[in-house]
Write a protein that holds these residues in place. Structure first.
Motif, PDB file in Angstrom:
ATOM      1  N   UNK A   5       0.801  -1.212   0.000  1.00  0.00           N
ATOM      2  CA  UNK A   5       0.000   0.000   0.000  1.00  0.00           C
ATOM      3  C   UNK A   5       0.832   1.258   0.000  1.00  0.00           C
ATOM      4  N   UNK A   6       1.896   1.343  -0.876  1.00  0.00           N
ATOM      5  CA  UNK A   6       2.748   2.534  -0.845  1.00  0.00           C
ATOM      6  C   UNK A   6       1.997   3.813  -1.156  1.00  0.00           C
ATOM      7  N   UNK A  12      -0.469   9.645   3.095  1.00  0.00           N
ATOM      8  CA  UNK A  12      -0.456  10.010   4.510  1.00  0.00           C
ATOM      9  C   UNK A  12       0.808  10.777   4.901  1.00  0.00           C
ATOM     10  N   UNK A  13       1.738  10.927   3.975  1.00  0.00           N
ATOM     11  CA  UNK A  13       2.969  11.650   4.282  1.00  0.00           C
ATOM     12  C   UNK A  13       3.930  10.864   5.154  1.00  0.00           C
ATOM     13  N   UNK A  14       3.855   9.532   5.089  1.00  0.00           N
ATOM     14  CA  UNK A  14       4.740   8.669   5.872  1.00  0.00           C
ATOM     15  C   UNK A  14       5.928   8.313   4.989  1.00  0.00           C
ATOM     16  N   UNK A  15       7.085   8.894   5.264  1.00  0.00           N
ATOM     17  CA  UNK A  15       8.241   8.758   4.385  1.00  0.00           C
ATOM     18  C   UNK A  15       9.379   7.948   4.987  1.00  0.00           C
ATOM     19  N   UNK A  16       9.477   7.889   6.321  1.00  0.00           N
ATOM     20  CA  UNK A  16      10.566   7.150   6.950  1.00  0.00           C
ATOM     21  C   UNK A  16      10.467   5.667   6.595  1.00  0.00           C
ATOM     22  N   UNK A  17      11.534   5.052   6.078  1.00  0.00           N
ATOM     23  CA  UNK A  17      11.462   3.645   5.642  1.00  0.00           C
ATOM     24  C   UNK A  17      11.044   2.683   6.753  1.00  0.00           C
ATOM     25  N   UNK A  18      11.576   2.866   7.949  1.00  0.00           N
ATOM     26  CA  UNK A  18      11.224   1.960   9.048  1.00  0.00           C
ATOM     27  C   UNK A  18       9.755   2.108   9.425  1.00  0.00           C
ATOM     28  N   UNK A  23       3.958   0.293   9.294  1.00  0.00           N
ATOM     29  CA  UNK A  23       2.574   0.423   8.849  1.00  0.00           C
ATOM     30  C   UNK A  23       2.192  -0.710   7.894  1.00  0.00           C
ATOM     31  N   UNK A  24       3.123  -1.123   7.067  1.00  0.00           N
ATOM     32  CA  UNK A  24       2.850  -2.226   6.143  1.00  0.00           C
ATOM     33  C   UNK A  24       2.561  -3.508   6.911  1.00  0.00           C
ATOM     34  N   UNK A  49      -6.157   5.513   5.731  1.00  0.00           N
ATOM     35  CA  UNK A  49      -6.126   4.060   5.908  1.00  0.00           C
ATOM     36  C   UNK A  49      -4.979   3.577   6.787  1.00  0.00           C
ATOM     37  N   UNK A  50      -3.762   4.097   6.638  1.00  0.00           N
ATOM     38  CA  UNK A  50      -2.677   3.568   7.470  1.00  0.00           C
ATOM     39  C   UNK A  50      -2.953   3.667   8.969  1.00  0.00           C
ATOM     40  N   UNK A  51      -3.612   4.716   9.396  1.00  0.00           N
ATOM     41  CA  UNK A  51      -3.901   4.874  10.824  1.00  0.00           C
ATOM     42  C   UNK A  51      -4.849   3.780  11.303  1.00  0.00           C
ATOM     43  N   UNK A  52      -5.857   3.463  10.505  1.00  0.00           N
ATOM     44  CA  UNK A  52      -6.785   2.395  10.879  1.00  0.00           C
ATOM     45  C   UNK A  52      -6.051   1.055  10.922  1.00  0.00           C
TER      46      UNK A  52
END
Length: 313
Positions: A5-6, A12-18, A23-24, A49-52
């Motif tokens: 789900x990239x 969502x502005x989530x850029x940090x790889x870890x 989230x994945x 969606x990532x937060x859920x």
């Protein structure tokens, strides 16, 4: 496994790889173990969606500690592990290192949406109860467990979904919907819970119909129906439908882009009660489910409504 789900993470502005990996991992937990929730979550805007997924992933992670009976660990060890999880969560929520990917994701979600930490505390209290409580004498006793295991889940997701009314006004129906989902699970999974040594149906209400743990176990073991169990489950299904009615006004209190998601989950989960009734309440030996055809029939109109709401917003 589903893809990572990239696009959702980018939105969502989530850029940090870890953090993306964390989230994945939560997304994959939701896809595998929460099919109805995962389908409903697809109706949300991608950035929400990532937060859920993170909130579901954390709940699932804690639930597996108390419900994975195949590892042979005693209840005391599970309680110790939950205590450790509570400490690790506290560290992550304070901005410290996360001991597990789901903790990294849920801590990030809690910070982004300013989710009350007490909800996580209450949730873990109920998870601890599963290490020593095996039945509930009354519905009031069960309600104390359900507050932490279900009502607070509704309160956790509310900031992610957003509301068109003051959030405090939407909290009661959000909590009620979490409870309705949990009570539905109890009715659907009563046989599996018996195998874990637990009964989540109030003993006094079962007794009013001549039902006790021994009769439930007998019905599961022999796969034979009993009219007393039928009547008891029919009553509890009706009682659960009343909780859905209390929760239903909350859908209109949500932001328009979130309504299709919750309406889909509402319809599909309430549909489990219909499946239980159609099975003649003879469900102790099997787990009833909503068919794929029914899921698609509910989800497709929901998707159309979701797309219209996004376009308008």
């Amino acid at each position: 496994m589903p893809s990572a789900g990239p696009a959702e993470l980018d939105a969502a502005g989530i850029t940090d790889p870890a953090l993306r990996a964390a989230y994945t991992a939560c997304r994959e937990l939701n896809a595998v173990h929460g099919r109805t929730y995962f389908l409903a979550t697809r109706l949300l805007p991608p950035e929400r969606r990532p937060a859920i997924h993170a909130l579901y992933g954390f709940a699932r992670h804690a639930d597996e500690i108390v419900d994975d009976l195949g590892d042979g660990r005693p209840a005391a060890d599970r309680a110790v592990e939950l205590d450790a999880l509570a400490g690790q969560l506290g560290t992550a929520l304070e901005g410290g290192p996360a001991a597990h990917p789901v903790l990294a994701a849920v801590a990030d979600t809690a910070a982004r949406y300013r989710i009350d930490r007490q909800h996580f505390t209450d949730f873990l209290v109920s998870m601890r109860m599963d290490t020593w409580v095996t039945d509930y004498p009354t519905f009031d006793d069960l309600a104390r467990y359900v507050h932490g295991s279900a009502a607070v889940i509704g309160l956790q997701v509310l900031p992610v979904l957003g509301t068109v009314v003051p959030r405090a006004e939407a909290q009661a129906p959000a909590a009620a919907l979490g409870v309705a989902f949990q009570l539905t699970n109890f009715l659907r999974d009563v046989g599996e819970d018996l195998d874990r040594g637990r009964v989540y149906l109030p003993a006094d209400e079962l007794a009013a119909f001549g039902v006790d743990r021994e009769l439930l176990a007998w019905c599961r073991r022999t796969r034979r129906p009993d009219p007393r169990v039928h009547r008891a489950l029919a009553y509890l299904v009706a009682r659960t439908r009343a909780v859905y009615r209390r929760a239903e006004p909350g859908v209109a209190m949500l932001e328009p882009v979130s309504r299709a998601c919750v309406a889909c989950a509402f319809t599909l989960y309430r549909g489990i009660l219909d499946e239980i009734a159609e099975a003649g309440y003879h469900v102790l030996h099997r787990r009833v489910t909503v068919s794929t055809r029914r899921r698609v029939a509910v989800a497709l109109p929901g998707l159309a409504r979701a797309l219209v709401a996004r376009a308008r917003s």
